[in-house]
Design a protein around this motif. Structure first.
Motif, PDB file in Angstrom:
ATOM      1  N   MET A  88       0.878  -1.173   0.000  1.00  0.00           N
ATOM      2  CA  MET A  88       0.000   0.000   0.000  1.00  0.00           C
ATOM      3  C   MET A  88       0.912   1.220   0.000  1.00  0.00           C
ATOM      4  O   MET A  88       1.869   1.288   0.784  1.00  0.00           O
ATOM      5  CB  MET A  88      -0.873   0.001   1.253  1.00  0.00           C
ATOM      6  N   LEU A  90       0.988   5.218   0.574  1.00  0.00           N
ATOM      7  CA  LEU A  90       0.214   6.265   1.236  1.00  0.00           C
ATOM      8  C   LEU A  90       0.839   7.624   0.980  1.00  0.00           C
ATOM      9  O   LEU A  90       2.050   7.797   1.111  1.00  0.00           O
ATOM     10  CB  LEU A  90       0.171   6.021   2.747  1.00  0.00           C
ATOM     11  N   GLY A 106      -4.008  10.193   2.731  1.00  0.00           N
ATOM     12  CA  GLY A 106      -4.975   9.728   1.754  1.00  0.00           C
ATOM     13  C   GLY A 106      -5.376   8.300   2.046  1.00  0.00           C
ATOM     14  O   GLY A 106      -4.904   7.685   3.018  1.00  0.00           O
ATOM     15  N   GLN A 107      -6.262   7.771   1.219  1.00  0.00           N
ATOM     16  CA  GLN A 107      -6.756   6.414   1.429  1.00  0.00           C
ATOM     17  C   GLN A 107      -5.785   5.354   0.949  1.00  0.00           C
ATOM     18  O   GLN A 107      -5.969   4.176   1.226  1.00  0.00           O
ATOM     19  CB  GLN A 107      -8.100   6.239   0.721  1.00  0.00           C
ATOM     20  N   GLY A 108      -4.779   5.775   0.220  1.00  0.00           N
ATOM     21  CA  GLY A 108      -3.766   4.823  -0.218  1.00  0.00           C
ATOM     22  C   GLY A 108      -4.057   4.218  -1.578  1.00  0.00           C
ATOM     23  O   GLY A 108      -5.208   4.194  -2.046  1.00  0.00           O
TER      24      GLY A 108
END
Lengths: 114, 111
Positions: A88, A90, A106-108
């Motif tokens: 992930m 980010l 952020g949401q990634g």
């Protein structure tokens, strides 16, 4: 309303094929960060921009590059993704570089390398 | 540089019980200590933070304490609910330097 927006949320890329992840912010923050987070681990800082000043972490591989064309946008480029780069990613921003400033994430983007 | 240690790595509690997560840091110059909650598939969200000039801060069911002498800080969640289940990260940030995260605590609240 989302303040730090990452696109795409999910990205699949082929081994060795360059890929770009994007981040935009509506906060007008000076500092933008990119973190890599592997499964069940803490986010690891790759690099950050303070305005246009780029700061690379010592252990960030050369395979990872970044661009910040303006205050609102920042890109993470992975030149030749390997299987170990699946993670992930980010993006975060903060108003100031000083340590006592909140970072907004952020949401990634979840990157899969096939 | 800053090194942050976080314990425990996993924590399971019954709904309604309290949960405590502890962190230690190494850099005495650190003056900002945020706590993030990360739900599956999402980015970390700040839930509470404390600065070095304060010993305790509370926001409804969540509280954070800071002991600068001992270089440790803790997150306390009271009256836990199933929606509190997530991974929690502590972090420490020296002035004019980058935030460093603890390894995370996976909290499970059983109904």
């Amino acid at each position: 309303d989302a303040m730090v927006i990452q696109n795409p949320r999910y990205q699949v890329t082929q081994f060795g094929k360059p890929v770009t992840l994007s981040c935009s912010q509506t906060l007008n923050h000076n500092v933008m960060y990119w973190y890599q987070q592997k499964s069940s681990q803490a986010p690891k800082l790759l690099f950050h921009y303070y305005d246009k000043d780029f700061n690379n972490e010592a252990d960030t591989p050369d395979n990872f590059q970044s661009r910040r064309p303006n205050t609102s946008f920042c890109f993470l480029d992975i030149r030749s993704p390997g299987l170990g780069d699946a993670a992930m990613y980010l993006c975060a921003t903060s108003a100031l570089k000083s340590g006592d400033t909140e970072a907004f994430f952020g949401q990634g983007t979840r990157l899969t390398v096939v | 540089g800053e090194n942050v240690e976080q314990h425990p790595s996993t924590l399971s509690v019954q709904e309604g019980d309290s949960a405590v997560i502890k962190c230690t840091y190494s850099d005495s110059a650190s003056n900002y200590f945020p706590w993030y909650k990360q739900e599956l598939g999402k980015g970390p969200q700040l839930i509470i933070d404390i600065r070095s000039n304060v010993g305790e801060k509370k926001d409804q069911r969540i509280a954070v304490t800071l002991n600068k002498t001992a270089k440790h800080f803790s997150l306390h969640i009271t009256e836990t609910q199933p929606e509190d289940s997530a991974v929690y990260f502590c972090a420490a940030s020296p002035f004019n330097n980058d935030m460093r995260f603890g390894a995370g605590t996976r909290l499970t609240v059983k109904p």
